[in-house]
Design a protein around this motif. Structure first.
Motif, short mmCIF file in Angstrom:
data_model
loop_
_atom_site.label_atom_id
_atom_site.label_comp_id
_atom_site.label_asym_id
_atom_site.label_seq_id
_atom_site.Cartn_x
_atom_site.Cartn_y
_atom_site.Cartn_z
N GLY A 1 4.60 -1.52 -7.21
CA GLY A 1 4.59 -0.53 -6.14
C GLY A 1 3.83 0.72 -6.52
N THR A 2 3.91 1.10 -7.79
CA THR A 2 3.25 2.32 -8.24
C THR A 2 1.74 2.20 -8.15
OG1 THR A 2 5.08 2.85 -9.73
CG2 THR A 2 2.97 3.92 -10.16
N VAL A 3 1.17 1.11 -8.63
CA VAL A 3 -0.29 0.96 -8.58
C VAL A 3 -0.77 0.84 -7.15
CG1 VAL A 3 -0.36 -1.58 -8.85
CG2 VAL A 3 -2.27 -0.18 -9.65
N ALA A 4 -0.02 0.13 -6.31
CA ALA A 4 -0.42 0.00 -4.90
C ALA A 4 -0.39 1.35 -4.19
CB ALA A 4 0.48 -1.00 -4.20
N ARG A 5 0.65 2.12 -4.41
CA ARG A 5 0.73 3.44 -3.76
C ARG A 5 -0.33 4.38 -4.32
NH1 ARG A 5 6.27 1.98 -4.28
NH2 ARG A 5 7.23 1.69 -2.21
N GLY A 6 -0.69 4.20 -5.58
CA GLY A 6 -1.77 5.01 -6.14
C GLY A 6 -3.08 4.77 -5.41
N VAL A 7 -3.31 3.52 -5.02
CA VAL A 7 -4.51 3.19 -4.24
C VAL A 7 -4.40 3.77 -2.84
CG1 VAL A 7 -5.91 1.33 -3.27
CG2 VAL A 7 -4.93 1.07 -5.56
N LEU A 8 -3.29 3.49 -2.17
CA LEU A 8 -3.11 3.92 -0.78
C LEU A 8 -3.16 5.43 -0.64
CD1 LEU A 8 -0.24 1.47 0.22
CD2 LEU A 8 -2.63 1.34 0.96
N ASP A 9 -2.54 6.13 -1.57
CA ASP A 9 -2.48 7.59 -1.48
C ASP A 9 -3.85 8.25 -1.64
OD1 ASP A 9 0.21 7.40 -1.10
OD2 ASP A 9 0.78 8.05 -3.12
N HIS A 10 -4.82 7.49 -2.14
CA HIS A 10 -6.17 8.04 -2.31
C HIS A 10 -7.19 7.33 -1.42
CE1 HIS A 10 -4.01 9.52 -5.86
NE2 HIS A 10 -4.83 10.56 -5.77
N GLY A 11 -6.70 6.74 -0.34
CA GLY A 11 -7.57 6.19 0.69
C GLY A 11 -8.17 4.84 0.37
N GLY A 12 -7.61 4.12 -0.58
CA GLY A 12 -8.15 2.82 -0.94
C GLY A 12 -7.55 1.66 -0.17
N GLN A 13 -8.07 0.48 -0.44
CA GLN A 13 -7.67 -0.74 0.26
C GLN A 13 -6.80 -1.61 -0.64
OE1 GLN A 13 -8.63 -1.64 3.61
NE2 GLN A 13 -9.13 0.56 3.57
N VAL A 14 -5.75 -2.18 -0.04
CA VAL A 14 -4.81 -3.01 -0.79
C VAL A 14 -4.52 -4.30 -0.04
CG1 VAL A 14 -2.50 -3.17 -1.80
CG2 VAL A 14 -3.72 -0.97 -1.79
N LYS A 15 -4.55 -5.41 -0.77
CA LYS A 15 -4.08 -6.69 -0.23
C LYS A 15 -2.91 -7.16 -1.06
CE LYS A 15 -5.38 -11.16 1.53
NZ LYS A 15 -6.49 -11.90 2.17
N GLY A 16 -1.76 -7.31 -0.42
CA GLY A 16 -0.57 -7.79 -1.10
C GLY A 16 -0.30 -9.24 -0.74
N ILE A 17 0.01 -10.04 -1.75
CA ILE A 17 0.27 -11.47 -1.54
C ILE A 17 1.61 -11.80 -2.19
CG2 ILE A 17 -0.59 -13.82 -1.89
CD1 ILE A 17 -3.41 -12.62 -2.17
N ILE A 18 2.58 -12.19 -1.38
CA ILE A 18 3.93 -12.36 -1.87
C ILE A 18 4.56 -13.62 -1.29
CG2 ILE A 18 4.94 -10.95 -0.02
CD1 ILE A 18 6.86 -9.75 -2.12
N PRO A 19 5.30 -14.38 -2.08
CA PRO A 19 5.98 -15.56 -1.53
C PRO A 19 7.20 -15.13 -0.72
CG PRO A 19 6.44 -15.35 -3.86
CD PRO A 19 5.43 -14.30 -3.54
N GLN A 20 7.57 -15.96 0.24
CA GLN A 20 8.66 -15.63 1.15
C GLN A 20 9.95 -15.28 0.41
OE1 GLN A 20 8.66 -15.44 4.72
NE2 GLN A 20 10.58 -14.45 4.16
N PHE A 21 10.27 -16.00 -0.64
CA PHE A 21 11.55 -15.78 -1.30
C PHE A 21 11.62 -14.46 -2.06
CE2 PHE A 21 9.23 -17.52 -4.88
CZ PHE A 21 9.83 -16.97 -6.00
N LEU A 22 10.47 -13.79 -2.22
CA LEU A 22 10.46 -12.49 -2.90
C LEU A 22 10.28 -11.31 -1.96
CD1 LEU A 22 8.36 -13.18 -6.14
CD2 LEU A 22 10.84 -12.90 -5.94
N VAL A 23 10.17 -11.57 -0.66
CA VAL A 23 9.92 -10.49 0.30
C VAL A 23 10.99 -9.40 0.20
CG1 VAL A 23 9.93 -9.92 2.76
CG2 VAL A 23 8.55 -11.82 1.95
N ASP A 24 12.24 -9.79 0.17
CA ASP A 24 13.32 -8.81 0.06
C ASP A 24 13.58 -8.42 -1.39
OD1 ASP A 24 13.76 -8.75 2.82
OD2 ASP A 24 15.08 -10.49 2.73
N ARG A 25 13.52 -9.40 -2.27
CA ARG A 25 13.86 -9.16 -3.68
C ARG A 25 12.91 -8.15 -4.33
NH1 ARG A 25 14.45 -14.06 -8.10
NH2 ARG A 25 14.59 -12.79 -9.97
N GLU A 26 11.62 -8.21 -3.97
CA GLU A 26 10.64 -7.28 -4.55
C GLU A 26 10.21 -6.21 -3.56
OE1 GLU A 26 7.45 -9.44 -6.41
OE2 GLU A 26 8.72 -10.01 -8.11
N ALA A 27 10.95 -6.11 -2.43
CA ALA A 27 10.72 -5.05 -1.43
C ALA A 27 9.25 -4.98 -1.02
CB ALA A 27 11.19 -3.70 -1.98
#
Length: 205
Positions: free
Chosen positions: A50-76
């Motif tokens: 989450g930290t690296v992704a927010r670091g990108v987003l907070d500075h106007g960058g692009q992010v693609k997140g790829i997550i399996p269904q069983f981790l959607v809630d577990r990894e928020a």
């Protein structure tokens, strides 16, 4: 022309015990955004992920997140990213992360991070891809693994004719230049086995 357009980052879903890891993860996210490099990552909102992704987003960058269904809630799952994909399983997740990336960076993490890193090293060693792989060895986090690699070589389990190729960066500032340099070396040398040459980059820089 910039060769590295997307970087897949493997890292922990925990922040770790050392607060410097989160600081470096955020700084790397900022560096990606400022250099116009898209982040491809595991889609979670916790820990270093989450930290690296927010670091990108907070500075106007692009992010693609790829997550399996069983981790959607577990990894928020981080809903703020511009592009997110929910896969059926881990195998599909890893395949898509590989396909979307021009290079791979391992920040500090646990067993999952190690497994993903070693898989890319194995595929590179077997000639299945030529994408740069980098260990972000902040505060010597990956040094025990590098020592293990040296031990494997000394015991002839990593053969001289089939080396593993990786880059090692000690600071955030070194990562993108090292990836670009490695990518250009591969592009400039047709038929080059990148796993052998990338090891030279580490030794010579």
């Amino acid at each position: 022309m910039q060769s590295i357009q997307s970087v897949c980052v493997y890292c922990g879903s925990s922040p770790g015990a050392d607060p410097r890891h989160a600081k470096n993860a955020r700084a790397f996210g900022k560096a990606l955004a400022e250099n116009g490099v898209r982040l491809v990552y595991g889609g979670g909102g916790l820990g270093l992920m989450g930290t690296v992704a927010r670091g990108v987003l907070d500075h106007g960058g692009q992010v693609k997140g790829i997550i399996p269904q069983f981790l959607v809630d577990r990894e928020a799952m981080l809903l703020e990213v511009q592009d997110h994909v929910v896969t059926n399983d881990m195998h599909e997740r890893k395949r898509l992360m590989f396909e979307e990336a021009d290079a791979f960076v391992a920040l500090p993490g646990g067993i999952g991070t190690l497994e993903e890193l070693v898989e890319q090293l194995t595929w590179s060693q077997l000639g299945q891809h030529a994408k740069p792989i980098l260990l972000a060895n902040f505060n010597d986090f990956w040094s025990p693994l590098l020592t293990l690699f040296d031990h494997m070589r000394s015991q002839a389990f990593i053969r001289r004719d089939l080396p593993i190729g990786y880059l090692v960066a000690d600071t955030v500032e070194d990562i993108l230049p090292m990836l670009e340099n490695a990518a250009h070396r591969v592009e400039a040398t047709p038929g080059l086995r990148p796993e052998g040459k990338e090891r030279e980059v580490i030794q010579n820089m």
